[in-house]
Design a protein around this motif. Structure first.
Motif, mmCIF file in Angstrom:
data_model
loop_
_atom_site.group_PDB
_atom_site.id
_atom_site.type_symbol
_atom_site.label_atom_id
_atom_site.label_comp_id
_atom_site.label_asym_id
_atom_site.label_seq_id
_atom_site.Cartn_x
_atom_site.Cartn_y
_atom_site.Cartn_z
ATOM 1 N N GLU A 105 11.512 -20.182 -17.245
ATOM 2 C CA GLU A 105 12.190 -20.510 -18.507
ATOM 3 C C GLU A 105 13.711 -20.515 -18.316
ATOM 4 O O GLU A 105 14.410 -21.416 -18.788
ATOM 5 N N LYS A 106 14.230 -19.517 -17.608
ATOM 6 C CA LYS A 106 15.673 -19.452 -17.343
ATOM 7 C C LYS A 106 16.119 -20.628 -16.475
ATOM 8 O O LYS A 106 17.207 -21.182 -16.663
ATOM 9 N N THR A 135 16.371 -23.791 -18.558
ATOM 10 C CA THR A 135 17.590 -23.734 -19.373
ATOM 11 C C THR A 135 18.813 -24.077 -18.530
ATOM 12 O O THR A 135 19.700 -24.831 -18.957
ATOM 13 N N LEU A 159 20.370 -16.832 -10.674
ATOM 14 C CA LEU A 159 18.908 -16.811 -10.517
ATOM 15 C C LEU A 159 18.523 -16.445 -9.081
ATOM 16 O O LEU A 159 19.269 -16.712 -8.137
ATOM 17 N N ASP A 196 9.105 -16.033 -17.053
ATOM 18 C CA ASP A 196 10.449 -15.776 -17.568
ATOM 19 C C ASP A 196 11.508 -16.441 -16.696
ATOM 20 O O ASP A 196 12.497 -17.006 -17.196
ATOM 21 N N GLU A 197 11.321 -16.368 -15.381
ATOM 22 C CA GLU A 197 12.283 -16.977 -14.460
ATOM 23 C C GLU A 197 12.251 -18.507 -14.568
ATOM 24 O O GLU A 197 13.298 -19.164 -14.490
ATOM 25 N N ASN A 204 23.875 -19.822 -11.817
ATOM 26 C CA ASN A 204 23.260 -19.220 -12.994
ATOM 27 C C ASN A 204 22.652 -17.845 -12.731
ATOM 28 O O ASN A 204 21.908 -17.321 -13.563
#
Length: 380
Positions: free
Chosen positions: A173-174, A177, A311, A170-171, A309
């Motif tokens: 994928e972020k 993006t 993260l 999931d991380e 972002n």
């Protein structure tokens, strides 16, 4: 008409090599032999070699500096940079203050140095200092300056086991993006999906991409280091180890991305004309003006992208760990991960990523349950 040069006597430099020093006389070659010989005699009386020969009475700090120059031609530029930072920045200054000669250096002196450094740096850094000191003293033994190597008797600190941070799917994928459309997009994909090192990602060239057979070959690297106070960028057709030279599958999504990126690069080159930087036409990771994305830029821009972002903070190299973690969690055997990452031996992969290999532990648990069914019933 040329001018005559005068030659001094041969002498030996710090490495023990015979050297000759030439001096210009400023005299025409013809008809001035006696004048030149007279000047030579005077020069010989006054001549002092540029380098003080190595001897047992030399200060250990000076010996380390001279050893550094002796090994310089035999090691890679990046290795020399690392050695130089340690010797010139830490080791030599410490022992210069102590005033200890090479011949008088004892194991206790080196041990005291390690204990002092452990107050400010990690055990791993002190281990690197030890490697330099040990190599230098080994050379001193080899050329008969000292009978034994005092560093052999020193206790090194225990190496800290490194456990890298990593992103889950999931991380990642972020992150993809967040990086889309930026200069970091392709290096980040190469780091997270293919597990490429920073030097391998930035060193990737178009001729390493086979669009017909859908392969990527890792064979060129771009690194940087500080050399004699200057920031130097080094491009070379070598990888970290022989195993790092590897060919990986070009997946469809990345193939499309690269084809679009190449088309965009061609357009930037057309629009910029003479202003476009033609030194890096072969490289994939360049900016709009054709300038190669530097290792320093990638290292500094990556955490800024994460901050912007929201993260979680990891290093760029931790994308390589994220790649290994995702491979393990999806059942890829450790041996295949070794080949994918380009590790030189299996033990490197196993030592770094064994703690992540939970699937194999589940298999082991199932095997034990099947093998000890009767025994397990007895404890219920």
């Amino acid at each position: 008409m040329g001018t005559a040069n005068s030659r001094s006597p041969n002498y030996h430099d710090a490495a023990g090599k015979r050297k000759t020093k030439w001096f210009p006389t400023g005299l025409p070659v013809k008809g001035n032999k006696k004048k030149a010989e007279k000047m030579l005699m005077e020069l010989r009386k006054e001549f002092v070699p540029d380098e003080k020969p190595l001897e047992q009475g030399i200060l250990f700090s000076d010996f380390m500096l001279q050893w550094l120059e002796i090994v310089k031609p035999t090691i890679a530029v990046t290795t020399y940079s690392s050695y130089s930072n340690m010797v010139k920045g830490v080791i030599a200054p410490y022992f210069k203050v102590k005033g200890i000669s090479l011949g008088d250096l004892k194991a206790t002196d080196i041990q005291a140095f390690y204990m002092e450094q452990l107050k400010r740096v990690s055990p791993n850094s002190v281990i690197h200092y030890h490697a330099n000191i040990h190599k230098a003293l080994k050379y001193a033994v080899k050329i008969d300056l000292i009978p034994t190597n005092p560093a052999d008797k020193v206790e090194r600190p225990k190496k800290n086991r490194f456990i890298g941070s990593f992103y889950d799917s999931d991380e990642v994928e972020k992150l993809f993006t967040a990086a889309k459309g930026t200069h970091l997009e392709i290096p980040i994909f190469l780091g997270a999906f293919y597990g490429l090192r920073r030097s391998e990602a930035l060193g990737l060239k178009w001729n390493a991409i086979d669009f017909q057979n859908d392969t990527i070959t890792i064979r060129h690297t771009v690194t940087s280091c500080n050399l004699d106070g200057k920031h130097v960028q080094i491009a070379q057709d070598t990888t970290k180890t022989k195993s790092s030279l590897r060919t990986l599958p070009l997946v469809p999504a990345f193939k499309e991305k690269l084809l679009a990126h190449k088309k965009q690069q061609d357009e930037y080159r057309r629009v910029c004309g003479k202003c476009y930087d033609k030194r890096y036409l072969d490289y994939i990771c360049v900016d709009e003006m054709g300038t190669l994305i530097s290792p320093h830029y990638l290292t500094s821009a990556f955490p800024k992208l994460l901050d912007k972002n929201g993260l979680r903070h990891i290093r760029f190299h931790d994308l390589r760990h994220s790649c290994a973690s995702l491979l393990l969690s999806n059942g890829v055997p450790m041996k295949q991960i070794q080949e994918w990452l380009g590790h030189s031996d299996f033990s490197t992969t196993a030592n770094v990523y064994a703690h992540l290999d939970y699937n194999s532990k589940l298999s082991s648990a199932d095997a034990m349950v099947n093998g000890l069914k009767g025994a397990l019933s007895a404890i219920q």
